[in-house]
Design a protein around this motif. Structure first.
Motif, PDB file in Angstrom:
ATOM      1  N   ASP A 105       0.880  -1.163   0.000  1.00 18.63           N
ATOM      2  CA  ASP A 105       0.000   0.000   0.000  1.00 18.63           C
ATOM      3  C   ASP A 105       0.920   1.214   0.000  1.00 18.63           C
ATOM      4  O   ASP A 105       2.130   1.079  -0.070  1.00 18.63           O
ATOM      5  N   SER A 119      -1.462  -0.012 -16.086  1.00 19.24           N
ATOM      6  CA  SER A 119      -2.338  -1.130 -16.414  1.00 19.24           C
ATOM      7  C   SER A 119      -1.888  -1.944 -17.615  1.00 19.24           C
ATOM      8  O   SER A 119      -2.383  -3.045 -17.838  1.00 19.24           O
ATOM      9  N   GLN A 165      -0.319  -4.433 -10.116  1.00 23.97           N
ATOM     10  CA  GLN A 165      -1.762  -4.631 -10.161  1.00 23.97           C
ATOM     11  C   GLN A 165      -2.373  -4.515  -8.771  1.00 23.97           C
ATOM     12  O   GLN A 165      -3.474  -3.960  -8.606  1.00 23.97           O
ATOM     13  N   ARG A 166      -1.675  -5.019  -7.761  1.00 23.88           N
ATOM     14  CA  ARG A 166      -2.182  -4.878  -6.390  1.00 23.88           C
ATOM     15  C   ARG A 166      -2.228  -3.416  -5.983  1.00 23.88           C
ATOM     16  O   ARG A 166      -3.146  -2.980  -5.272  1.00 23.88           O
ATOM     17  N   LEU A 186      -2.711  -0.888  -8.057  1.00 23.89           N
ATOM     18  CA  LEU A 186      -3.854  -0.311  -8.765  1.00 23.89           C
ATOM     19  C   LEU A 186      -5.169  -0.733  -8.116  1.00 23.89           C
ATOM     20  O   LEU A 186      -6.084   0.080  -7.947  1.00 23.89           O
ATOM     21  N   ASP A 187      -5.264  -2.002  -7.746  1.00 19.30           N
ATOM     22  CA  ASP A 187      -6.477  -2.494  -7.082  1.00 19.30           C
ATOM     23  C   ASP A 187      -6.685  -1.815  -5.735  1.00 19.30           C
ATOM     24  O   ASP A 187      -7.822  -1.673  -5.265  1.00 19.30           O
ATOM     25  N   GLY A 188      -5.580  -1.397  -5.115  1.00 17.39           N
ATOM     26  CA  GLY A 188      -5.661  -0.743  -3.816  1.00 17.39           C
ATOM     27  C   GLY A 188      -5.962   0.739  -3.899  1.00 17.39           C
ATOM     28  O   GLY A 188      -6.014   1.425  -2.865  1.00 17.39           O
TER      29      GLY A 188
END
Length: 262
Positions: A28, A54, A68-69, A71-73
């Motif tokens: 994070d 992306s 990706q984690r 971006l997902d966060g």
């Protein structure tokens, strides 16, 4: 200290600079800043903070998963400048590694201004070639930022010369054709590429893609001005819980720094 000064200081001591990559926002935002500070404390001379994207055409599996984690966060581009500001407070030189689309979308001049304001030294742009970098070159000149372009074993001599002339800070030599990631051996053409790039006019050439062990770092340091490591550091944070991952990152970075510094 500027990128060039950092590399030159190591070179004067008969060493290579150790350059470490970590993506912003993984695991994070606070965790990525903590990891980068540990990387600085472990001996990194320059830190590349990656801007998660992306469509990462050059990134291998490890960095893709981490990005990706992020971006997902909820990662946002503004987070990069916040991270640069906080990591630069350690005294380490900070570059941002980014594909060009986020720079273009934000506005090239605005991106450069925000990066300079945050204390960043410049950009590494893996998908941007000097021939198409007029706007970025002008903005970088205006804000006194480094421009790091890439060369590969397949690059022709005329391409090497154009890249060397357009770069400021160093030229990033990709050790092998393909995406980033850890490798058990490095392509022998990396040494040849460094020699060819210097002959084409580059003052400083740093090697990345595939470097993952102290032995490899020491070998690259014998012929290049800098040793760039990404996936081996990011994997430490992927394979462990947060505290254990940071500890593993510190230990891995220390051993790689020792290899680069001889």
């Amino acid at each position: 200290m500027s990128t060039a000064n950092v590399i030159d200081a190591r070179r004067a001591a008969g060493q290579a600079a150790f350059i470490g990559y970590l993506p912003v926002g993984f695991p994070d935002f606070d965790g990525s800043v903590r990891a980068a500070r540990e990387l600085a404390a472990a001996g990194a001379d320059i830190i590349e903070l990656g801007l998660p994207y992306s469509d990462p055409t050059m990134d291998g599996g490890t960095i893709q998963v981490a990005a990706q984690r992020a971006l997902d966060g909820g990662f946002r581009v503004d987070d990069v400048f916040r991270a640069v500001e906080q990591v630069a407070l350690t005294g380490v030189t900070v570059l941002v590694m980014t594909y060009y689309n986020p720079v273009f979308k934000r506005g090239v001049d605005r991106f450069a201004a925000d990066l300079a304001q945050a204390g960043g030294a410049g950009l590494i742009t893996p998908d941007l070639i000097p021939d198409e970098a007029g706007d970025w070159t002008a903005a970088a000149e205006s804000y006194d930022l480094d421009r790091v372009f890439l060369v590969a074993p397949s690059s022709r001599d005329d391409r090497l010369a154009r890249t060397a002339a357009a770069s400021r800070g160093f030229v990033y030599a990709a050790s092998t054709m393909g995406v980033t990631g850890e490798r058990t051996t490095l392509d022998h053409r990396a040494r040849q590429l460094v020699s060819r790039t210097r002959a084409a006019g580059a003052e400083r050439v740093c090697v990345g893609i595939g470097v993952s062990t102290p032995t490899q770092a020491r070998d690259v340091a014998s012929y290049a001005d800098g040793v760039i490591v990404g996936s081996a550091l990011v994997r430490c944070l992927l394979d462990s819980d947060r505290d254990a991952g940071v500890k593993a990152l510190r230990e891995t970075a220390e051993s790689l720094a020792a290899g680069a510094h001889g």
